[in-house]
Design a protein around this motif. Structure first.
Motif, PDB file in Angstrom:
ATOM      1  N   HIS A   9       0.894  -0.964  -0.198  1.00 40.02           N
ATOM      2  CA  HIS A   9       0.047   0.036  -0.008  1.00 40.02           C
ATOM      3  C   HIS A   9       1.038   1.673  -0.138  1.00 40.02           C
ATOM      4  CE1 HIS A   9      -3.512  -2.236   0.161  1.00 40.02           C
ATOM      5  NE2 HIS A   9      -2.939  -2.547   2.146  1.00 40.02           N
ATOM      6  N   THR A  32       1.953   3.959  -3.383  1.00 42.77           N
ATOM      7  CA  THR A  32       1.451   5.303  -2.957  1.00 42.77           C
ATOM      8  C   THR A  32       2.249   6.084  -3.661  1.00 42.77           C
ATOM      9  OG1 THR A  32      -1.140   4.586  -1.597  1.00 42.77           O
ATOM     10  CG2 THR A  32      -0.441   7.258  -2.212  1.00 42.77           C
ATOM     11  N   THR A  41      -7.841   0.915  -3.218  1.00 37.53           N
ATOM     12  CA  THR A  41      -7.699   1.651  -3.811  1.00 37.53           C
ATOM     13  C   THR A  41      -7.700   2.573  -2.784  1.00 37.53           C
ATOM     14  OG1 THR A  41      -7.672   0.629  -6.004  1.00 37.53           O
ATOM     15  CG2 THR A  41      -8.290   3.167  -5.773  1.00 37.53           C
ATOM     16  N   HIS A  67      -5.119   3.679  -1.001  1.00 34.50           N
ATOM     17  CA  HIS A  67      -4.128   4.278  -0.956  1.00 34.50           C
ATOM     18  C   HIS A  67      -4.798   5.657  -1.618  1.00 34.50           C
ATOM     19  CE1 HIS A  67      -3.232   0.436  -3.458  1.00 34.50           C
ATOM     20  NE2 HIS A  67      -2.668  -0.117  -1.836  1.00 34.50           N
ATOM     21  N   GLN A 102      -2.602   9.389   0.640  1.00 33.55           N
ATOM     22  CA  GLN A 102      -2.298  10.444  -0.723  1.00 33.55           C
ATOM     23  C   GLN A 102      -2.781  11.127  -0.012  1.00 33.55           C
ATOM     24  OE1 GLN A 102      -4.788   9.169  -3.843  1.00 33.55           O
ATOM     25  NE2 GLN A 102      -3.153   7.400  -4.849  1.00 33.55           N
TER      26      GLN A 102
END
Ligand code: GLU
Length: 298
Positions: free
Chosen positions: A213, A217, A238, A241, A245
């Motif tokens: 992960h 990222t 996702t 991620h 972010q």
């Protein structure tokens, strides 16, 4: 002759296999979908080797990946990124999360976690929640450790992972998060994320100073990836991620999830299931053109 600098105004796609076995048809589908979409959107295509797992990844599999992709005539920009040579980038991201109190060391073994979950299930008569991959959510045992005691154990060299404090991370990110899915026709739609369904995910493993992960990222951001094209099996991941972010102040790319290829038993093709490799198909006389045609890329 020096190559021209990359055109940073163009979309950036990447294919990011792990060299822990030979590529199979599912990888070919992923790489060819990346190639088709990069071409469709006038983008650049990067190759990244996700080799953080130093025990399972092997140099000959990296060579195999390059051989298979060359055979399929998929052209990548020169300059492949190997995650195993960038551990300092992941350490910097971990340090930033640590400063904000969003990660904690966890000394539990998988067996200990399974035992605690079994006890709690017996006590409550209810099944313990699992993450989208079917693993039990971490029951939070080490989250409550006195930070000085945890630091002492880390200092004494006790093996541990680093976990994201999911509740604190969601609070710190501050806003309901979402990302955008794009399709071949240029259509887009927003998808809200629910990272809490993963619980306190591992961001650094016992044997490796990062995790899938975190590395994926950080690298997508460092490589300026604008369009992530990956299989549906990574759709739920996702959410983690996108949360990372937000916490790390990194841009969120657009995402596209392609179909998965299933074997005769309806299971996803996988190295762990010994799915037939591209190399074996090649040796049996199948051509790259056959593969492209079989997967719908003509
Ligand atoms: N390395 C991952 C894999 O081989 C895929 C990376 C990604 O698309 O996020 O499954």
């Amino acid at each position: 002759m020096a190559s021209a600098p990359p055109d940073t105004s163009r979309p950036v796609f990447r294919f990011a296999p792990s060299p822990n076995g030979r590529l199979h048809l599912g990888h070919a589908l992923s790489a060819l979908t990346n190639e088709a979409l990069a071409r469709r959107f006038g983008g650049r295509l990067l190759l990244r080797i996700e080799d953080i797992d130093l025990t399972r990844c092997r140099p000959e599999f990296v060579e195999g990946i390059e051989e298979d992709l060359a055979w399929l005539s998929i052209r990548f920009e020169p300059g492949l990124r190997r995650q195993s040579t960038h551990f300092e980038d992941y350490a910097a991201a971990l340090a930033s999360l640590r400063r904000r109190g969003l990660i904690y060391p966890c000394f539990c073994s998988r067996q200990e976690i399974r035992n605690v979950v079994a006890v709690r299930e017996a006590e409550t008569g209810r099944l313990w929640p699992v993450d989208p991959d079917g693993a039990p959510l971490y029951p939070g045992l080490c989250k409550g450790l006195d930070p000085r005691e945890a630091a002492r154990r880390v200092g004494a060299g006790e093996p541990h992972v680093l976990r994201l404090d999911m509740a604190a991370a969601i609070t710190a990110s501050g806003q309901p998060l979402s990302y955008t899915v794009f399709d071949l026709e240029g259509g887009e739609h927003p998808v809200p994320v629910a990272p809490e369904r993963w619980g306190d995910v591992v961001l650094a493993r016992k044997d490796v100073p990062t995790s899938y992960h975190l590395a994926v990222t950080v690298d997508d951001a460092l490589q300026g990836v604008t369009h992530v094209v990956r299989g549906r099996d990574l759709e739920a991941a996702t959410d983690v991620h996108v949360l990372l972010q937000s916490l790390l102040g990194l841009p969120t790319p657009l995402y596209h999830f392609h179909r998965l290829l299933l074997d005769d038993e309806g299971q996803k093709l996988a190295k762990s299931r010994d799915s037939q490799s591209l190399a074996a198909l090649r040796e049996s006389g199948i051509t790259a053109a056959d593969i492209r045609q079989r997967l719908g890329f003509v």
